[in-house]
Design an enzyme around this catalytic site. Structure first.
Site, PDB file in Angstrom:
ATOM      1  N   ASP A 236       0.588  -0.712   0.125  1.00  0.00           N
ATOM      2  CA  ASP A 236      -0.371   0.085   0.168  1.00  0.00           C
ATOM      3  C   ASP A 236       0.402   1.725   0.365  1.00  0.00           C
ATOM      4  O   ASP A 236       1.911   1.057   1.027  1.00  0.00           O
ATOM      5  CB  ASP A 236      -0.855   0.380   1.206  1.00  0.00           C
ATOM      6  N   GLU A 298      14.895 -15.471   0.573  1.00  0.00           N
ATOM      7  CA  GLU A 298      15.238 -16.489   1.324  1.00  0.00           C
ATOM      8  C   GLU A 298      13.950 -18.223   1.024  1.00  0.00           C
ATOM      9  O   GLU A 298      14.587 -18.397   1.878  1.00  0.00           O
ATOM     10  CB  GLU A 298      15.548 -16.177   3.030  1.00  0.00           C
TER      11      GLU A 298
HETATM   12  C1  BGC Z   1      -5.399   2.184  -0.419  1.00  0.00           C
HETATM   13  C2  BGC Z   1      -6.227   3.371   0.030  1.00  0.00           C
HETATM   14  C3  BGC Z   1      -6.523   3.358   1.271  1.00  0.00           C
HETATM   15  C4  BGC Z   1      -5.797   4.927   1.725  1.00  0.00           C
HETATM   16  C5  BGC Z   1      -4.652   4.585   2.688  1.00  0.00           C
HETATM   17  C6  BGC Z   1      -4.330   3.642  -0.511  1.00  0.00           C
HETATM   18  O1  BGC Z   1      -3.599   3.240  -1.281  1.00  0.00           O
HETATM   19  O2  BGC Z   1      -5.229   1.926  -1.310  1.00  0.00           O
HETATM   20  O3  BGC Z   1      -7.754   2.423  -0.104  1.00  0.00           O
HETATM   21  O4  BGC Z   1      -7.215   4.293   1.819  1.00  0.00           O
HETATM   22  O5  BGC Z   1      -4.450   3.423   1.073  1.00  0.00           O
HETATM   23  O6  BGC Z   1      -4.246   2.820   3.414  1.00  0.00           O
END
Ligand code: BGC
Length: 583
Positions: A236, A298
């Site tokens: 993310d 790993e």
């Molecule tokens: C996720 C979102 C989220 C945000 C904060 C984004 O890239 O896909 O759904 O709200 O990151 O974590």
């Protein structure tokens, strides 16, 4: 266990001459890692399937429905966060990176899910949220309890405010979800204290990734899931973890919005923001991924890292997938590309060029949990190309018939491209964005932080319909559903489409089967001439693809029809329709 048993994923097996009708090329013969060609299905756990009937999807619900995904013909699932979380951002606010939130089940439920998936030959990718934690995370709570300047505070980004009494935020950064990116603390004695940075919601404090302690913790998180057998991580905000030294002021080219693209008003605008902001795409992020890659390497079984990095141009995105970094990066340039021949040809070329320059596969994606579903988005009007999340008061709402037809044509085009494709749950049913959700049911922090000015992302997150005649359309055993499901879910339910020729579900199944049989994921795009601008026309191995993005029908070239995104009368391909022919 991490090697799928039911289905082999090697290219060698997939290009047997008997399947394609022609000898494999040298390119085809190269054994490919599974992720280079995989079709990866995104599961949003809150909305996929609910086993316990509380209206919230859960891991046991997912496990129960895995056979349906096996029938669909996907290679892997990516699970959006199911970790312990107060759910202020639907689980992207993590309070324990190594446990399952009770609303989704237990670690044992995860193990069962993963085991069942592996038995079905489906790999399992989990979501890693390293830019920020939840404010409820014990690390942040410890930071709040510790004095200014302490080691605990140094795990996050705390600063003194500006102004005589520190009453102004340390800089002018805005939260992606709207409003200020800083929140001020109140000291135990009631006096105002330091400020902390949160690029997203107030409840999502950003880590300080310059701190080696943070790096060490996340190495541990990676190992926790790798040891359990996870096949990889979707990372993310993979362009956000390092901030420019000194945290300089910055004014973005557009108002803040979801990095999922929900605020894109024209293609590239979020990318421009990402390109110049002192909190996106700083060079230092790559050191982190090189370090993580060593950890993944790993482990046996080709575990992967996939970057969510909203940067531009594609040659820049490719830096995330250099040989010693991640394996895949989401192709948001493709997702943002309007439906049209010249734009699609350009983005396909740019993608293949950019990713192959670093030896990585291109990925392709049309929908996810952050953007307007493509069955609606592709019919939005020019003044609202991507939508800020759409709702009842949105200008230029999409024509649902046009939207679905374009979505089917767009998916048929995407699944014929070489590389790896991502699908978002429900797109195989042709689900549109749900536009008329009652305000009171909305949960996206974007909605709250902009006082309802932006609808946000709830419309693409409505629980799935599985059975047309069941309560909650088979989402769960009761009628409960955390977001209300529209009446049209009845006709769109999976059981209403299963085995029905021409249904969106059967179109996806056919495309995925043919894609596998013809090893399209391993192939190449050879552009073909013969049609005007609106027609995307190419050959990938044994398949010729003709996508008509215009309004004028065309006559298809010779060749056996393998797939059409709409039923055809004879060999006339109408607008907004894609055909695959045997080359
Ligand atoms: C996720 C979102 C989220 C945000 C904060 C984004 O890239 O896909 O759904 O709200 O990151 O974590």
């Amino acid at each position: 266990m991490n090697t799928p048993s039911a289905r082999e994923h090697t290219a060698v097996r997939e290009v047997e001459p008997s399947m394609t009708g022609e000898a494999p090329t040298e390119h085809d013969r190269t054994p490919a890692e599974w992720w280079r060609t995989a079709v990866i299905y995104q599961i949003y756990p809150r909305s996929f399937a609910d086993a316990n009937g509380d209206g919230m999807g859960d891991l046991a619900g997912i496990t129960g429905r895995l056979p349906a995904l096996h029938d669909l013909g996907i290679d892997a699932i990516w699970l959006s966060p199911f970790y312990t979380s107060p759910q202020h951002d639907a689980g992207y606010d993590v309070a324990d990176y190594c446990d399952v939130d009770p609303i989704f089940g237990t670690l044992a439920d995860f193990d069962t899910l993963q085991h069942t998936a592996h038995e079905l030959g489906i790999r399992v990718i989990v979501d890693l949220v390293p830019n920020h934690s939840s404010s409820a995370h014990p690390w942040f709570q410890a930071a709040l309890a510790a004095p200014e300047g302490s080691a605990e505070r140094a795990h996050y980004i705390f600063r003194e405010g500006k102004g005589q009494h520190g009453e102004f935020p340390p800089n002018n950064w805005e939260s992606v979800f709207g409003g200020n990116a800083w929140t001020r603390l109140t000291n135990p004695d009631g006096t105002p204290g330091q400020w902390y940075l949160h690029l997203f919601d107030t409840t999502q404090p950003d880590f300080d990734w310059d701190n080696p302690w943070v790096r060490a913790q996340f190495r541990g998180v990676l190992r926790f899931w790798l040891d359990r057998g996870a096949d990889g991580f979707r990372v993310d905000v993979a362009h956000g973890m390092i901030k420019a030294a000194g945290l300089p002021d910055y004014t973005p080219p557009v108002e803040g919005g979801s990095m999922g693209g929900a605020t894109v008003t024209e293609p590239g605008i979020i990318a421009e923001w990402a390109e110049t902001a002192p909190y996106w795409a700083q060079g230092g992020v790559h050191e982190i991924y090189r370090d993580w890659r060593l950890v993944l390497d790993e482990y046996p079984g080709e575990r992967i890292l996939a970057a969510e990095a909203w940067v531009d141009p594609l040659s820049h995105v490719a830096e995330w997938v250099r040989p010693d970094e991640m394996h895949q990066a989401f192709n948001f340039a493709y997702l943002e590309t309007p439906w049209g021949g010249p734009t699609l040809r350009r983005v396909i070329d740019d993608s293949l060029t950019a990713f192959s320059a670093v030896g990585a596969p291109s990925t392709w994606v049309l929908s996810n949990h952050d953007v307007v579903r493509h069955a609606s988005r592709l019919a939005l009007t020019a003044e609202n190309l991507q939508g800020h999340g759409i709702g009842p008061k949105t200008a230029g709402l999409p024509d649902t018939v046009v939207g679905l037809q374009r979505a089917r044509a767009a998916t048929a085009l995407m699944l014929a491209l070489p590389g790896s494709s991502y699908l978002y749950q429900g797109e195989e049913l042709g689900l549109p964005e749900v536009i008329d959700l009652p305000d009171a049911s909305r949960e996206d922090p974007t909605w709250f932080r902009t006082n309802g000015e932006r609808y946000g992302r709830d419309g693409c997150r409505v629980p799935l319909p599985w059975e047309s005649a069941a309560p909650s359309y088979g989402f769960g055993p009761t009628s409960a559903s955390w977001l209300p499901q529209p009446a049209e879910w009845g006709t769109l339910a999976r059981d209403a489409q299963e085995g029905v020729p021409g249904s969106t579900l059967e179109l996806y199944k056919l495309a995925l089967r043919l894609r596998r049989e013809h090893a399209l994921g391993l192939g190449a795009v050879d552009w073909l001439a013969g049609f005007g601008d609106p027609i995307v026309h190419f050959r990938n191995g044994g398949v010729v693809v003709v996508a008509n993005t215009g309004t004028e029908p065309i006559e298809l070239p010779a060749g056996e029809l393998l797939l059409t995104s709409e039923p055809l009368a004879g060999r006339t391909l109408p607008g907004d329709t894609t055909a695959w022919l045997r080359a």
